[in-house]
Design an enzyme around this catalytic site. Structure first.
Site, mmCIF file in Angstrom:
data_model
loop_
_atom_site.group_PDB
_atom_site.id
_atom_site.type_symbol
_atom_site.label_atom_id
_atom_site.label_comp_id
_atom_site.label_asym_id
_atom_site.label_seq_id
_atom_site.Cartn_x
_atom_site.Cartn_y
_atom_site.Cartn_z
ATOM 1 N N ASP A 255 46.846 35.475 17.495
ATOM 2 C CA ASP A 255 46.830 35.968 18.867
ATOM 3 C C ASP A 255 46.473 37.441 18.737
ATOM 4 O O ASP A 255 47.197 38.199 18.066
ATOM 5 C CB ASP A 255 48.224 35.764 19.487
ATOM 6 C CG ASP A 255 48.282 36.286 20.921
ATOM 7 O OD1 ASP A 255 47.521 37.222 21.256
ATOM 8 O OD2 ASP A 255 49.099 35.770 21.697
ATOM 9 N N ALA A 283 37.218 37.480 23.201
ATOM 10 C CA ALA A 283 38.404 36.783 23.738
ATOM 11 C C ALA A 283 38.845 37.456 25.027
ATOM 12 O O ALA A 283 38.906 38.689 25.100
ATOM 13 C CB ALA A 283 39.538 36.800 22.715
ATOM 14 N N LYS A 289 45.853 36.686 40.811
ATOM 15 C CA LYS A 289 46.831 36.722 41.916
ATOM 16 C C LYS A 289 46.554 37.994 42.691
ATOM 17 O O LYS A 289 46.229 39.029 42.093
ATOM 18 C CB LYS A 289 48.261 36.828 41.364
ATOM 19 C CG LYS A 289 48.980 35.512 41.140
ATOM 20 C CD LYS A 289 50.222 35.391 42.008
ATOM 21 C CE LYS A 289 50.988 34.112 41.786
ATOM 22 N NZ LYS A 289 50.334 32.861 41.817
ATOM 23 N N LEU A 291 47.432 41.384 44.373
ATOM 24 C CA LEU A 291 48.376 42.360 43.817
ATOM 25 C C LEU A 291 49.746 42.283 44.506
ATOM 26 O O LEU A 291 50.787 42.459 43.856
ATOM 27 C CB LEU A 291 47.793 43.778 43.935
ATOM 28 C CG LEU A 291 48.528 44.869 43.180
ATOM 29 C CD1 LEU A 291 48.642 44.567 41.691
ATOM 30 C CD2 LEU A 291 47.841 46.221 43.383
ATOM 31 N N ALA A 292 49.745 41.951 45.804
ATOM 32 C CA ALA A 292 51.013 41.860 46.543
ATOM 33 C C ALA A 292 51.931 40.780 45.977
ATOM 34 O O ALA A 292 53.144 40.842 46.142
ATOM 35 C CB ALA A 292 50.730 41.590 48.020
ATOM 36 N N TYR A 347 42.356 41.807 36.023
ATOM 37 C CA TYR A 347 41.120 41.472 35.305
ATOM 38 C C TYR A 347 40.061 42.560 35.532
ATOM 39 O O TYR A 347 39.423 43.036 34.589
ATOM 40 C CB TYR A 347 40.617 40.113 35.792
ATOM 41 C CG TYR A 347 39.440 39.549 35.026
ATOM 42 C CD1 TYR A 347 39.598 39.061 33.731
ATOM 43 C CD2 TYR A 347 38.174 39.471 35.612
ATOM 44 C CE1 TYR A 347 38.517 38.525 33.037
ATOM 45 C CE2 TYR A 347 37.093 38.930 34.929
ATOM 46 C CZ TYR A 347 37.273 38.460 33.635
ATOM 47 O OH TYR A 347 36.210 37.926 32.951
ATOM 48 N N THR A 381 31.257 27.871 32.277
ATOM 49 C CA THR A 381 32.144 27.557 31.137
ATOM 50 C C THR A 381 33.419 26.917 31.675
ATOM 51 O O THR A 381 33.580 26.785 32.891
ATOM 52 C CB THR A 381 32.589 28.830 30.374
ATOM 53 O OG1 THR A 381 33.405 29.615 31.253
ATOM 54 C CG2 THR A 381 31.441 29.663 29.857
HETATM 55 P P1 NAD Z 1 37.146 30.678 27.722
HETATM 56 O O1 NAD Z 1 38.489 30.660 28.362
HETATM 57 O O2 NAD Z 1 36.315 29.438 27.768
HETATM 58 O O3 NAD Z 1 37.284 31.159 26.198
HETATM 59 C C1 NAD Z 1 38.074 32.271 25.820
HETATM 60 C C2 NAD Z 1 38.515 32.090 24.376
HETATM 61 O O4 NAD Z 1 39.363 33.217 24.043
HETATM 62 C C3 NAD Z 1 39.347 30.824 24.172
HETATM 63 O O5 NAD Z 1 38.904 30.123 23.027
HETATM 64 C C4 NAD Z 1 40.760 31.359 24.019
HETATM 65 O O6 NAD Z 1 41.606 30.532 23.201
HETATM 66 C C5 NAD Z 1 40.510 32.734 23.375
HETATM 67 N N1 NAD Z 1 41.655 33.621 23.578
HETATM 68 C C6 NAD Z 1 42.296 33.854 24.744
HETATM 69 N N2 NAD Z 1 43.344 34.663 24.540
HETATM 70 C C7 NAD Z 1 43.375 34.947 23.214
HETATM 71 C C8 NAD Z 1 44.232 35.726 22.397
HETATM 72 N N3 NAD Z 1 45.286 36.365 22.894
HETATM 73 N N4 NAD Z 1 43.972 35.807 21.077
HETATM 74 C C9 NAD Z 1 42.914 35.146 20.542
HETATM 75 N N5 NAD Z 1 42.069 34.384 21.270
HETATM 76 C C10 NAD Z 1 42.291 34.293 22.599
HETATM 77 O O7 NAD Z 1 36.387 31.896 28.417
HETATM 78 P P2 NAD Z 1 34.830 32.255 28.484
HETATM 79 O O8 NAD Z 1 34.335 31.895 29.842
HETATM 80 O O9 NAD Z 1 34.091 31.742 27.301
HETATM 81 O O10 NAD Z 1 34.912 33.852 28.453
HETATM 82 C C11 NAD Z 1 34.678 34.614 27.291
HETATM 83 C C12 NAD Z 1 34.652 36.086 27.673
HETATM 84 O O11 NAD Z 1 33.666 36.306 28.681
HETATM 85 C C13 NAD Z 1 35.967 36.592 28.257
HETATM 86 O O12 NAD Z 1 36.213 37.911 27.816
HETATM 87 C C14 NAD Z 1 35.716 36.572 29.748
HETATM 88 O O13 NAD Z 1 36.530 37.478 30.442
HETATM 89 C C15 NAD Z 1 34.254 36.983 29.794
HETATM 90 N N6 NAD Z 1 33.555 36.608 31.016
HETATM 91 C C16 NAD Z 1 33.338 35.309 31.334
HETATM 92 C C17 NAD Z 1 32.661 35.016 32.521
HETATM 93 C C18 NAD Z 1 32.346 33.604 32.924
HETATM 94 O O14 NAD Z 1 31.718 33.420 33.978
HETATM 95 N N7 NAD Z 1 32.699 32.582 32.156
HETATM 96 C C19 NAD Z 1 32.225 36.037 33.355
HETATM 97 C C20 NAD Z 1 32.487 37.350 32.991
HETATM 98 C C21 NAD Z 1 33.135 37.622 31.811
#
Ligand code: NAD
Length: 440
Positions: A255, A283, A289, A291-292, A347, A381
Site C-alpha cells: 500500500d 495509483a 462526497k 464537502l458538506a 480528489y 476503465t
Molecule cells: P483503477 O481504480 O482502475 O486502478 C487504480 C489502481 O491503483 C488499482 O489497481 C488499485 O489497486 C491501485 N491502488 C489504489 N490505491 C492504492 C494504494 N494505496 N497503494 C497501491 N496501489 C493502489 O483506476 P484507473 O481509472 O486506472 O486510474 C488510474 C489513475 O488515473 C488514477 O490516478 C486516477 O485518479 C487517474 N485518472 C483516471 C481517470 C479515468 O477516467 N479513469 C481520469 C483522470 C485520472
C-alpha cells in the site's frame, strides 16, 4: 467496457438517427500498432522561422514523409506550421493563408502542429503575437473534426533539435485522444544529457516503476513501456497480486501510503536493478462526497494515496540517488484537478496538487531528470464504469471528439515523456481528454 453509443452510430439505423437528429457522431480514432510507421501519409510543412533548418531533418529521422508544397489534389495526414517567424499581431494572417486552402484536403484522424516561441521569453509585439497562437490552436481543435487533433508546441531558442520525440508523438496515432494542448520544450532545463535513442524501442535498457499497475490505466502504462523496451516493476496493493503478476514478473505488493512503503520500494529497486529510470505515480482513488457530507478519514485517504505517497516515494528515491541521469518522474493528475468537479473536493485537491508537484520539482531537478504529468479526462476503465449512466454519457460526449478515451491514450502520452529523447520536455501537464470542454 466499450462505448455502446459509438457502436450504435455505426449501425444503419444509428447513421439515420445521427443525421436527422443532429446527434454527436464520433469518428473512430486510429490507435498506434507496434511496428507500424508513425504517420501513414504525408505531412505538409509551412511557415517561416527558426525551424526552417531542422524540421525536415527531424521528420526524416522519424521516417515521416513531408513536403512543403501543396498541389491541388494532394491529401495530407498532417500539417506542421513553423510560427516562430511571426513577430507582430498582423503577421498572424499567415496562419489563415497556410491553413485555409488545405483544411479540406486532410485525411481522417489528421494531426496539426503549430510551433512557436514561448511568449514568456519574449517582449513587446512578438510576445503578443506568440501568445495568440494558443487561442488559434485551441479553436482549430474544436473545428477540425474527422477525429483530428491540433496542438501548439512552444520551443525555446536553442532547443530546435530537441523536438524529435515530441514530433513523433503528436504526429502519430499515439496522440489519438490528445488535442488542444500547449506544450513547452526547453523552457525548464538547466542541463541536458545526450543519449542515443532507437525511435522504434526508445526505452531499451530502462527500468520503470509503475504504481497501480494491476489494472486499468496502470496496466496499460506497463504494457506500452514494455513494448518500447523497458523492464517494468509493477506495484499494487496485496489483494491485487494475482492480476499484477500477469502484467509483469517484477513486482512489489504494497500500500503506497504505508509508513515503510518508500523504503521498501527503494530497496527493491536498488537491490534488483541498482536504480530506476522512470517512475510513474499512477495509483489513485476517488471517494466522492459533497464537502458538506464529507468525513475526515475519506478526505484524508484520497490525499494520502493521490499526492502524499507520490511525494514521499519521490523524495526517498531522490535522496538515495536512485533515479538515474536522464530519469523521468511522471504524475497522473486529472481534469478534475484543473476544472474541479462536483463531489470531488478531495480528489480535485489531490490532482491539482499533482500539478503543483510538477511545478515545484521541475525547477530543481538536475542531470537531465524531468518531471511532467498527464491529466486524463474521461477514460473508459473500471473507475469510470462505476459512474452513474447519465453522468457517464455526458462525460463521454462533452469533448471535441464526442467519445471517451482509452487507457492506452494515457499510456502513450506517458511513454512520450519517458523517452530518453524527451529531456527538453520538463514541467508540462498535458491533458488526455479529447479536448474536453471542462476547464478548457
Ligand atoms: P483503477 O481504480 O482502475 O486502478 C487504480 C489502481 O491503483 C488499482 O489497481 C488499485 O489497486 C491501485 N491502488 C489504489 N490505491 C492504492 C494504494 N494505496 N497503494 C497501491 N496501489 C493502489 O483506476 P484507473 O481509472 O486506472 O486510474 C488510474 C489513475 O488515473 C488514477 O490516478 C486516477 O485518479 C487517474 N485518472 C483516471 C481517470 C479515468 O477516467 N479513469 C481520469 C483522470 C485520472
Amino acid at each position: 467496457m466499450s462505448d455502446k453509443y459509438q457502436s450504435f452510430t455505426q449501425s444503419a439505423i444509428g447513421k439515420v438517427l445521427v443525421k436527422n437528429l443532429g446527434l454527436p457522431n464520433p469518428t473512430k480514432l486510429e490507435r498506434y500498432t507496434a511496428g507500424a510507421p508513425l504517420v501513414k501519409g504525408t505531412v505538409l510543412v509551412g511557415g517561416r522561422g527558426r525551424l526552417a533548418e531542422s524540421l525536415s531533418g527531424l521528420l526524416g529521422e522519424l521516417d515521416i514523409a513531408s513536403t512543403s508544397s501543396a498541389t491541388a489534389d494532394a491529401k495530407f495526414k498532417g500539417l506542421v506550421f513553423d510560427a516562430t517567424g511571426i513577430t507582430t499581431s498582423s503577421d498572424l494572417v499567415e496562419l489563415q493563408e497556410f491553413f485555409t486552402p488545405v483544411l479540406r484536403s486532410l485525411e481522417t484522424n489528421p494531426r496539426v502542429l503549430v510551433i512557436g516561441t514561448p511568449p514568456e521569453q519574449l517582449k513587446g509585439a512578438e510576445r503578443v503575437a506568440q501568445r495568440a497562437l494558443e487561442g488559434f490552436t485551441r479553436s482549430l481543435g474544436k473545428e477540425i473534426g474527422k477525429g483530428g487533433t491540433v496542438q501548439l508546441v512552444y520551443v525555446a531558442e536553442g532547443f530546435e533539435g530537441s523536438l524529435l520525440s515530441t514530433l513523433g508523438f503528436f504526429l502519430s496515432p499515439k496522440s489519438a485522444y490528445v488535442s488542444g494542448q500547449v506544450v513547452r520544450v526547453g523552457t525548464k532545463k538547466a542541463d541536458t544529457v545526450a543519449e542515443q535513442v532507437d525511435p522504434k524501442r526508445p526505452l531499451t535498457g530502462k527500468v520503470a516503476l509503475v504504481t497501480g499497475a494491476a489494472r486499468g490505466i496502470g496496466e496499460e502504462i506497463a504494457k506500452v513501456l514494455q513494448r518500447d523496451g523497458a523492464t517494468v516493476v509493477g506495484l499494487d496493493i496485496p489483494p491485487a497480486e494475482d492480476d499484477l503478476k500477469k502484467v509483469t514478473s517484477d513486482y512489489i505488493t504494497a500500500d503506497i501510503t504505508a509508513e515503510d512503503a518508500p523504503a521498501k520500494i527503494a530497496s527493491y529497486l536498488k537491490e534488483k536493478f541498482g536504480g530506476v529510470d522512470i517512475v510513474v505515480h499512477n495509483a489513485g482513488v476517488t471517494l466522492d462526497k459533497k464537502l458538506a457530507n464529507q468525513k475526515a478519514d475519506r478526505f484524508g485517504k484520497v490525499l494520502d494515496i493521490n499526492i502524499t505517497a507520490p511525494e514521499r516515494i519521490t523524495t526517498e528515491l531522490l535522496k538515495q540517488k536512485l533515479v538515474r541521469d536522464n530519469g523521468r518522474i511522471i504524475g497522473v493528475s486529472s481534469i478534475a484537478g484543473i476544472a474541479g468537479n462536483l463531489g470531488q473536493t478531495s480528489y480535485g485537491a489531490s490532482k491539482a496538487a499533482v500539478i503543483g508537484f510538477v511545478d515545484s520539482l521541475a525547477e530543481d531537478l538536475r542531470h537531465g531528470i524531468t518531471v511532467n504529468a498527464v491529466a486524463p479526462g474521461f477514460i473508459i476503465t473500471q473507475m469510470t464504469a462505476a459512474v452513474p449512466f447519465a453522468t457517464r454519457e455526458v462525460g463521454q460526449r462533452l469533448n471535441a471528439m464526442s467519445q471517451g478515451g482509452l487507457p492506452v491514450d494515457v499510456a502513450e502520452t506517458i511513454a512520450w515523456y519517458a523517452s530518453p529523447a524527451s529531456t527538453g520536455v520538463n514541467g508540462n501537464v498535458v491533458r488526455v481528454c479529447g479536448q474536453m470542454m471542462l476547464g478548457a
